[in-house]
Design a protein around this motif. Structure first.
Motif, PDB file in Angstrom:
ATOM      1  N   SER A   1       6.646  12.385 -10.866  1.00 48.62           N
ATOM      2  CA  SER A   1       6.364  10.950 -10.899  1.00 48.62           C
ATOM      3  C   SER A   1       7.562  10.146 -10.431  1.00 48.62           C
ATOM      4  O   SER A   1       7.415   9.160  -9.692  1.00 48.62           O
ATOM      5  N   GLY A   2       8.756  10.560 -10.838  1.00 52.30           N
ATOM      6  CA  GLY A   2       9.953   9.865 -10.401  1.00 52.30           C
ATOM      7  C   GLY A   2      10.142   9.927  -8.903  1.00 52.30           C
ATOM      8  O   GLY A   2      10.521   8.934  -8.258  1.00 52.30           O
ATOM      9  N   VAL A   3       9.863  11.082  -8.316  1.00 52.23           N
ATOM     10  CA  VAL A   3       9.980  11.231  -6.852  1.00 52.23           C
ATOM     11  C   VAL A   3       8.996  10.304  -6.151  1.00 52.23           C
ATOM     12  O   VAL A   3       9.346   9.609  -5.187  1.00 52.23           O
ATOM     13  N   MET A   4       7.752  10.272  -6.626  1.00 52.06           N
ATOM     14  CA  MET A   4       6.755   9.423  -5.975  1.00 52.06           C
ATOM     15  C   MET A   4       7.110   7.938  -6.099  1.00 52.06           C
ATOM     16  O   MET A   4       6.975   7.172  -5.145  1.00 52.06           O
ATOM     17  N   LEU A   5       7.588   7.522  -7.268  1.00 55.47           N
ATOM     18  CA  LEU A   5       7.948   6.118  -7.459  1.00 55.47           C
ATOM     19  C   LEU A   5       9.172   5.749  -6.621  1.00 55.47           C
ATOM     20  O   LEU A   5       9.250   4.648  -6.065  1.00 55.47           O
ATOM     21  N   ALA A   6      10.142   6.677  -6.531  1.00 61.67           N
ATOM     22  CA  ALA A   6      11.316   6.409  -5.683  1.00 61.67           C
ATOM     23  C   ALA A   6      10.897   6.252  -4.234  1.00 61.67           C
ATOM     24  O   ALA A   6      11.369   5.353  -3.522  1.00 61.67           O
ATOM     25  N   ARG A   7       9.992   7.100  -3.780  1.00 61.00           N
ATOM     26  CA  ARG A   7       9.516   6.995  -2.397  1.00 61.00           C
ATOM     27  C   ARG A   7       8.769   5.683  -2.169  1.00 61.00           C
ATOM     28  O   ARG A   7       8.894   5.065  -1.113  1.00 61.00           O
ATOM     29  N   MET A   8       7.965   5.290  -3.160  1.00 56.16           N
ATOM     30  CA  MET A   8       7.268   4.011  -3.026  1.00 56.16           C
ATOM     31  C   MET A   8       8.255   2.855  -2.870  1.00 56.16           C
ATOM     32  O   MET A   8       7.967   1.873  -2.182  1.00 56.16           O
ATOM     33  N   ALA A   9       9.421   2.988  -3.511  1.00 51.81           N
ATOM     34  CA  ALA A   9      10.436   1.943  -3.418  1.00 51.81           C
ATOM     35  C   ALA A   9      11.202   2.002  -2.105  1.00 51.81           C
ATOM     36  O   ALA A   9      11.915   1.055  -1.762  1.00 51.81           O
ATOM     37  N   GLY A  10      11.058   3.126  -1.361  1.00 49.08           N
ATOM     38  CA  GLY A  10      11.787   3.276  -0.104  1.00 49.08           C
ATOM     39  C   GLY A  10      13.023   4.134  -0.222  1.00 49.08           C
ATOM     40  O   GLY A  10      13.855   4.179   0.697  1.00 49.08           O
TER      41      GLY A  10
ATOM     42  N   LEU B   1       9.791  10.148   2.594  1.00 53.27           N
ATOM     43  CA  LEU B   1       9.291   8.906   1.998  1.00 53.27           C
ATOM     44  C   LEU B   1       7.765   8.897   1.925  1.00 53.27           C
ATOM     45  O   LEU B   1       7.168   7.882   1.585  1.00 53.27           O
ATOM     46  N   LYS B   2       7.140  10.033   2.226  1.00 57.69           N
ATOM     47  CA  LYS B   2       5.681  10.074   2.310  1.00 57.69           C
ATOM     48  C   LYS B   2       5.047  10.136   0.929  1.00 57.69           C
ATOM     49  O   LYS B   2       5.443  10.922   0.077  1.00 57.69           O
ATOM     50  N   VAL B   3       4.023   9.292   0.746  1.00 58.05           N
ATOM     51  CA  VAL B   3       3.244   9.223  -0.496  1.00 58.05           C
ATOM     52  C   VAL B   3       1.774   9.361  -0.121  1.00 58.05           C
ATOM     53  O   VAL B   3       1.334   8.762   0.857  1.00 58.05           O
ATOM     54  N   PRO B   4       0.996  10.160  -0.854  1.00 55.82           N
ATOM     55  CA  PRO B   4      -0.432  10.293  -0.526  1.00 55.82           C
ATOM     56  C   PRO B   4      -1.132   8.933  -0.477  1.00 55.82           C
ATOM     57  O   PRO B   4      -0.940   8.093  -1.353  1.00 55.82           O
TER      58      PRO B   4
END
Length: 897
Positions: free
Chosen positions: A615-624, A537-540
């Motif tokens: 981008s999809g991976v980062m947005l999914a992680r941002m959503a949890g 779930l890590k995002v920079p």
């Protein structure tokens, strides 16, 4: 000049003064010639650079400044010695003024680089953001005037006063290279004059003034004096420079006329190869050196593949329409098949990396190997539990020779005892040879899985998902013991041998007790989830990511932890990206000062699979929602339908390079990692993409496009809904498609191979070849020496050892001069005995070698062993006492260690 005469016995006087006679006096045109060459260089550089781009500046101001500055330094250079102090003072003035105007010069650079960037990448995106347009003209004027000032100082002085090509080349070539490197065509006339200027200046600096040529050499005698023959001519370097300029222009003109008159046209094969090599050179980047060399070698025809997961380094991508994999299915299946070979966990600095090794020290991860149940098994086990009607099938994968180092696998694999697992990332056939592998698997349908999970979650709200089982009821004894051991270690036994299992999917107890691996997988799955949520779930934590999060805040806040909201959130992310971003094989490189995801979603809004997947991976992680990045190949239903069917019901598909792909993996509770497609234009049935061409015009022969980038190729998808949001025109993919790195594919610009880049690549290639030769030579010599020391007759072994000892002693400046071995041994013992070897050891080696060479005595094994110890002692001590440079010489040049 005072003349000194020397009288010899023959009565001939030799004078140290030289008297030369010429037929008639000629005018001295050296200054005019050199001034003309300087003016040609000065004007052609300015016109060539300004002709490549459309800058916003005051033409009259800049050209007036160029005329005044040029005239001033031309005058100073012609006056030469009498005006050197003025020249020096003007340089000081230049430095002071440049320092005071540094901020404005820097701002001007940003403005012109924005224009260079837009022209090079055919984009409306600015590299430097937030610049005030009102300041553009004045700052660009300032930059141009100071560059022209610097150009005049160097070009006029080092052409007229002190001819030298080094500094003029340093201030002129990089300016033109800015355009040439990016494939911008230099104005032909001015470009030819630039080349002519460089060659003329080079000739002027290398031809010796006063060299005699033309006619036979010789002198004529008059009384006691000797005079040179009258037909001898004197070379004038400036005249040579003018001849070179005239020759270059003439050759260019004649060549152009000849090509037009003969209508010469290269063959298509040569054009394609030239295009591939040219664009590989233009796409060369020292930031991505290994991949650049790989692309160049492939363009030349050498199969060298390098793959990393750095993003945004490719200008555009292509396919060669070659077969990368041959896949055989036991029987046709519905839905897309994803063949994975890489999974990325950490996104940092526009690149995907794996988790650090410390993350896998978790006890849960160690349990995978201990109990032979892995996260890669979950989709196959749990999807069958979710839908018992799913059938297993077998897939055989045979890669091409180029792809033989990769191992690809489908999702939903069934462990039949031959699988090899790479942590929690990938799975491969443990029996694979040269990349050929086979798997039993259940083909997964992401949409169907989510639909069924939503239904199950609604049912679970009305039942208790926790079930209690007894280990003694598990029928396979081996599995029973493993589960009993696991429950004991984790403290899961509630009483006797009963243990609870939180099943998110309702299942037949009899089925579970007969399939103990499903029970164990569920127990371990509950523990693995903690690892997943901790690491995936890590995002920079950057401003760029915060900007993306704010832009998509309305979507990423939709997720509330339920399966239905997870599916809705993912679909909303995909739909937003499809509506706001355009699928394109021409996204151009991501600027080095931009974040890859931010640049794609909020600025450029053009990209292919790597852009959408990342981008999809980062947005999914941002959503949890836990997610990660994956690459490999995709087969859609149309590919399977178009395969070759056999009488046994199997189907064979040639998987072309245009099916290489990047996608997102989503971790779904109670199922595991499954593929989810974010890329616009892909569905489980077919691939419908139409790359944007409005800003990417091509020539007729370059009309089709495809991709060659291993981890950033086109995209594939499992989502059926995505197909309805995109164009239905399928991109034609042929071998004549536009090559990767097309810096010269824009409107009105040709392609130019930078000469400096060629030289750099040739130098790198030479260094690689030299290094390879040195290493191979060392390996061969060491192998041969060891073979001589250990095989063959004892006499020969000792002789080789003594010869090796002599080479070692030569490195210590000890060499036998008179051929007396005994006296040489005494000298060596006296100099190095007790230091480099035990006292008497070299004497013993000499005696053994002499007996082996001149007597019938055969050295014993003990003699050979002692001789070996002596030479090794000398070698070790010699290396230990050597300096760093000498150590390298001993190892790689002399190969004595």
């Amino acid at each position: 000049m005072k003349r000194k005469n020397i009288q010899n016995k023959n009565g001939i006087s030799i004078s140290d003064s030289i008297v030369m006679s010429v037929k008639r006096k000629h005018a001295n045109y050296r200054k005019p010639f050199s001034a003309a060459i300087a003016i040609i260089g000065f004007v052609s550089i300015i016109k060539a650079f300004l002709g490549m781009f459309h800058f916003h500046y005051s033409v009259s101001t800049v050209f007036m400044a160029a005329a005044v500055i040029g005239a001033f330094y031309l005058t100073l250079s012609i006056i030469s010695k009498r005006a050197l102090w003025v020249y020096a003072a003007s340089v000081i003035v230049f430095v002071v003024c440049a320092y005071r105007k540094a901020a404005k010069i820097a701002l001007g650079f940003k403005f012109i680089y924005n224009i260079v960037y837009k022209d090079a990448y055919h984009s409306e995106i600015e590299y430097y953001k937030g610049l005030k347009s009102a300041l553009e003209v004045s700052s660009v004027n300032t930059l141009f005037i100071f560059y022209i000032w610097l150009l005049a100082i160097i070009v006029f002085f080092f052409t007229i006063c002190r001819p030298n090509p080094v500094l003029p080349l340093m201030v002129t070539f990089p300016v033109l290279e800015i355009g040439m490197y990016n494939g911008i065509r230099v104005p032909v006339f001015w470009g030819i004059l630039c080349i002519a200027f460089w060659l003329a200046l080079l000739a002027m600096s290398t031809i010796d003034v006063g060299e005699y040529s033309g006619g036979q050499s010789g002198f004529v005698r008059k009384n006691d004096l000797f005079f040179p023959k009258r037909h001898m001519k004197l070379k004038v370097t400036e005249k040579c420079g003018m001849l070179i300029i005239a020759s270059v222009v003439a050759v260019a003109a004649v060549s152009s006329c000849f090509l037009k008159l003969t209508h010469y046209k290269r063959s298509e094969k040569i054009d394609n190869k030239r295009r591939e090599i040219t664009e590989a050179l233009n796409d060369f980047s020292f930031d991505n050196l290994a991949e650049s060399l790989s692309n160049l070698s492939n363009a030349i025809g050498l199969d060298f593949e390098y793959e990393n997961h750095k993003l945004g380094t490719n200008d555009h991508v292509k396919y060669k329409n070659v077969t990368d994999l041959t896949v055989t299915l036991e029987h046709p299946t519905d839905n897309a098949i994803y063949l994975k070979d890489y999974a990325g966990a950490i996104y940092k600095n526009n690149e995907w990396f794996g988790l650090p090794s410390s993350a896998y020290k978790n006890g849960t991860i160690k349990d995978f190997d201990s109990y032979d149940i892995h996260p890669q098994d979950y989709p196959g086990l749990f999807s069958k539990l979710l839908d018992p009607s799913l059938e297993e099938t077998t897939i055989w994968i045979k890669p091409s020779a180029k792809k033989s180092r990769h191992l690809y696998s489908p999702y939903g694999t069934i462990n039949v005892g031959s699988l090899s697992y790479n942590k929690d990332l990938t799975v491969s056939d443990g029996k694979a040879k040269k990349g050929e592998c086979s798997y039993k698997f259940i083909n997964l349908d992401t949409n169907s899985i989510y639909d069924q999970l939503i239904t199950v979650s609604e049912q679970n709200s009305q039942r208790n998902s926790r079930e209690v089982y007894s280990a003694s009821d598990i029928k396979p004894a081996a599995l029973r013991d493993r589960i009993q051991k696991y429950c004991d270690e984790k403290g899961l036994i509630s009483y006797d041998d009963f243990f609870p299992v939180d099943f998110g999917i309702p299942a037949d107890p009899e089925y579970l007790l007969s399939k103990g691996d499903v029970l164990l997988a569920e127990l371990m799955h509950n523990s693995y989830k903690d690892f997943v949520y901790e690491n995936y779930l890590k995002v920079p934590d950057t401003a760029a990511m915060k900007e993306v999060e704010d832009a998509y805040s309305d979507i990423i806040t939709m997720y509330d932890g339920s399966v239905s909201s997870e599916f809705e959130t993912l679909n909303a992310i995909r739909d937003r990206m499809s509506s706001e971003c355009t699928y394109s094989l021409y996204p151009r490189k991501t600027p080095s000062n931009r974040d890859f995801v931010n640049y794609f979603l909020l600025e450029n809004k053009k990209g292919y699979c790597t852009h959408y997947a990342t981008s999809g991976v980062m947005l999914a992680r941002m959503a949890g929602i836990p997610a990660r990045y994956a690459t490999g190949y995709i087969l859609v239903e149309k590919d399977i339908e178009g395969g070759h069917s056999s009488s046994d019901g199997s189907v064979t598909i040639d998987v072309k390079d245009n099916r290489s792909h990047a996608w997102a993996e989503i971790y779904v509770d109670n199922i595991g990692w499954i593929p989810y497609e974010f890329t616009a234009g892909y569905s489980a049935q077919e691939i419908n993409t139409q790359p944007v061409t409005t800003a990417e015009p091509t020539t007729a022969e370059d009309a089709t496009t495809t991709t060659n980038d291993p981890a950033s190729r086109t995209t594939g998808t499992v989502s059926k809904a995505a197909a309805t949001t995109t164009s239905t025109a399928v991109t034609t993919k042929t071998a004549t498609s536009i090559a990767k790195g097309g810096a010269g594919s824009g409107s009105g610009h040709g392609i130019h191979i930078p000469k400096v880049l060629k030289n750099i690549l040739l130098l790198l290639l030479a260094l690689i070849l030299i290094t390879a030769f040195i290493l191979l030579r060392r390996k061969f010599i060491l192998s041969l020496r060891e073979k001589r020391f250990t095989t063959g007759k004892a006499e020969r072994k000792v002789r080789y050892m003594y010869a090796y000892a002599e080479k070692l002693l030569e490195a210590l400046d000890m060499k036998s001069e008179n051929g007396n071995y005994n006296s040489f041994a005494d000298e060596v013992e006296k100099a190095y005995g007790g230091i480099y070897f035990n006292e008497g050891a070299f004497r013993k080696l000499t005696d053994t070698a002499l007996r082996a060479s001149f007597s019938k005595d055969t050295p014993t094994d003990k003699d050979i062993e002692e001789s070996r110890r002596t030479i090794e002692a000398i070698s070790d001590k010699l290396y230990k006492k050597a300096s760093r440079f000498d150590k390298l010489r001993l190892m790689y040049i002399n190969v004595l260690k």
